[in-house]
Design an enzyme around this catalytic site. Structure first.
Site, PDB file in Angstrom:
ATOM      1  N   LYS A   1      53.635  42.969  17.865  1.00 15.98           N
ATOM      2  CA  LYS A   1      53.710  44.026  17.333  1.00 15.98           C
ATOM      3  C   LYS A   1      55.686  44.145  16.796  1.00 15.98           C
ATOM      4  O   LYS A   1      56.037  43.904  18.229  1.00 15.98           O
ATOM      5  CB  LYS A   1      53.749  45.167  18.515  1.00 15.98           C
ATOM      6  CG  LYS A   1      53.996  46.820  18.229  1.00 15.98           C
ATOM      7  CD  LYS A   1      53.608  47.349  16.843  1.00 15.98           C
ATOM      8  CE  LYS A   1      54.811  48.759  17.111  1.00 15.98           C
ATOM      9  NZ  LYS A   1      54.154  49.229  15.598  1.00 15.98           N
TER      10      LYS A   1
ATOM     11  N   GLY B   1      45.756  51.185   4.496  1.00 17.97           N
ATOM     12  CA  GLY B   1      44.031  50.936   3.798  1.00 17.97           C
ATOM     13  C   GLY B   1      43.718  51.035   2.344  1.00 17.97           C
ATOM     14  O   GLY B   1      44.739  50.786   1.513  1.00 17.97           O
TER      15      GLY B   1
ATOM     16  N   CYS C   1      62.900  49.240   9.082  1.00 18.88           N
ATOM     17  CA  CYS C   1      63.640  50.006  10.420  1.00 18.88           C
ATOM     18  C   CYS C   1      64.329  50.828   9.640  1.00 18.88           C
ATOM     19  O   CYS C   1      64.876  50.901   8.132  1.00 18.88           O
ATOM     20  CB  CYS C   1      64.311  48.933  10.835  1.00 18.88           C
ATOM     21  SG  CYS C   1      64.965  47.777  10.029  1.00 18.88           S
TER      22      CYS C   1
ATOM     23  N   GLY D   1      48.017  44.809   1.924  1.00 16.42           N
ATOM     24  CA  GLY D   1      47.798  45.708   2.479  1.00 16.42           C
ATOM     25  C   GLY D   1      46.460  46.359   1.323  1.00 16.42           C
ATOM     26  O   GLY D   1      46.395  45.655   0.058  1.00 16.42           O
TER      27      GLY D   1
HETATM   28  C1  LIG Z   1      58.138  52.718  10.769  1.00 22.59           C
HETATM   29  C2  LIG Z   1      59.155  52.340  11.662  1.00 22.59           C
HETATM   30  C3  LIG Z   1      58.630  53.036  12.970  1.00 22.59           C
HETATM   31  C4  LIG Z   1      60.671  52.276  11.441  1.00 22.59           C
HETATM   32  C5  LIG Z   1      58.667  50.729  12.099  1.00 22.59           C
HETATM   33  C6  LIG Z   1      57.903  50.609  12.648  1.00 22.59           C
HETATM   34  C7  LIG Z   1      56.625  50.220  11.381  1.00 22.59           C
HETATM   35  C8  LIG Z   1      55.491  51.595  12.149  1.00 22.59           C
HETATM   36  C9  LIG Z   1      55.847  52.392  13.671  1.00 22.59           C
HETATM   37  O1  LIG Z   1      55.824  52.271  14.596  1.00 22.59           O
HETATM   38  O2  LIG Z   1      55.325  53.773  12.804  1.00 22.59           O
HETATM   39  N1  LIG Z   1      54.506  52.071  11.316  1.00 22.59           N
HETATM   40  C10 LIG Z   1      53.828  51.462  10.456  1.00 22.59           C
HETATM   41  O3  LIG Z   1      53.037  52.046   9.004  1.00 22.59           O
HETATM   42  N2  LIG Z   1      54.999  50.391   9.709  1.00 22.59           N
HETATM   43  C11 LIG Z   1      56.036  50.115  10.277  1.00 22.59           C
HETATM   44  O4  LIG Z   1      56.999  49.375  10.261  1.00 22.59           O
END
Ligand SMILES: CC(C)(C)CCc1c(C(=O)O)[nH]c(=O)[nH]c1=O
Length: 312
Positions: A44, A221, A130, A249
């Protein structure tokens, strides 16, 4: 074996693994991936300190995909760095992916300095979805910022590193991001991250389905596969051959893996469907992909990687 692949001089006995964020947050999650048929795992996305992430409900799964606004819940870099170092000691010769997603450039650089100084020998996946400085789009959509980040990273970071990109939707953006990435000694590029800031509505309750951001979140998805394939192909046609492509993806079945590889992927990652199905997914996909290859007379993914045909 038929599903082996090589990235940055490292060979994986299976070209399929999890996507960052899905069933990879805890030691238990990661141990299950180690025991599985997956060719590798990615942790993660880590921030310097442990984060609780956004309030729930923050993820919703639909038949054709998922929406999430998790907010980077994770156990902090030390937790994942300790895990991957212990794992590489237990299983020398294996390579895995450590994902980092600092909420600032300073955080990303601090984490990469720590990783550089450590005995970790595996891959780093730098998440460019990010956030940027307030008022600017995410880093992956701010090309000058991507330049700045990679300049500063490659000033000191010498271990194998790749970037996780958001999806692009304009061919000129493929040209622009590829022109930037080709200037750096990247080991891989992972495309795509979820399609950002989508909105899912429940018509019965007349309400959004996740709490954070007024219901806005990233889509994963089946519905994102055409966009994912376009990005994998678009980057494969533009990036220098030393940069491998990780395709992410819309993968539900072996045929989806086949399509990603046909578009140029050397490794694929599965997110939403892995969240749904769990560890048995990897065995099912391996069987389905192997069957497709046998029917077509392919004995290695090298036989068809990137060989998508057009009409002319
Ligand atoms: C969107 C961010 C929270 C800045 C990075 C982590 C992330 C998240 C997340 O932790 O919300 N979800 C995603 O689908 N892609 C990501 O890269």
């Amino acid at each position: 074996n038929m599903l082996a692949t090589t990235i940055g001089g490292r060979t994986f006995n299976n070209c399929m693994m999890n996507a960052a964020g899905i069933r990879c947050q805890s030691k238990q999650d990661l141990d299950a991936l180690v025991q599985s048929d997956a060719g590798a795992y990615v942790t993660k996305s880590a921030t310097p300190q442990k984060r609780a992430g956004n309030p729930s409900p923050r993820m919703h799964t639909l038949p054709h995909g998922s929406i999430n606004s998790m907010g980077l819940p994770n156990n902090g870099l030390d937790y994942y760095l300790n895990y991957v170092i212990a794992d590489q000691q237990k299983r020398p010769g294996t390579t895995n992916f450590l994902s980092v997603a600092g909420t600032s450039l300073a955080d990303n650089l601090a984490m990469l300095h720590q990783i550089q100084a450590s005995e970790y020998t595996g891959f780093v996946e730098l998440n460019l979805s990010c956030p940027n400085v307030p008022g600017k789009p995410q880093v992956g959509y701010d090309f000058d910022r991507v330049h700045t980040v990679l300049d500063q990273v490659f000033d000191f970071y010498t271990k194998p590193l790749g970037v996780k990109l958001p999806p692009y939707f304009d061919l000129v953006h493929f040209d622009q991001i590829a022109a930037i990435l080709n200037q750096y000694p990247l080991t891989f590029v992972n495309s795509i991250n979820s399609i950002g800031n989508a909105l899912v509505v429940d018509p019965q309750s007349e309400q959004v389905v996740i709490r954070p951001k007024g219901g806005y979140g990233g889509i994963g998805g089946a519905s994102v596969k055409p966009t994912a394939l376009a990005n994998v192909r678009g980057l494969a046609l533009r990036l220098k051959p030393e940069i491998a492509i990780v395709g992410t993806g819309g993968i539900l079945n072996g045929v989806d893996v086949f399509e990603h590889i046909l578009c140029g992927a050397s490794m694929v990652q599965i997110g939403t469907q892995f969240g749904y199905e769990g560890i048995p997914l990897f065995d099912r996909l391996a069987t389905e992909l192997t069957d497709i290859m046998k029917k077509k007379g392919y004995t290695s993914i090298d036989d068809f990687r990137g060989k998508l045909k057009t009409f002319d």
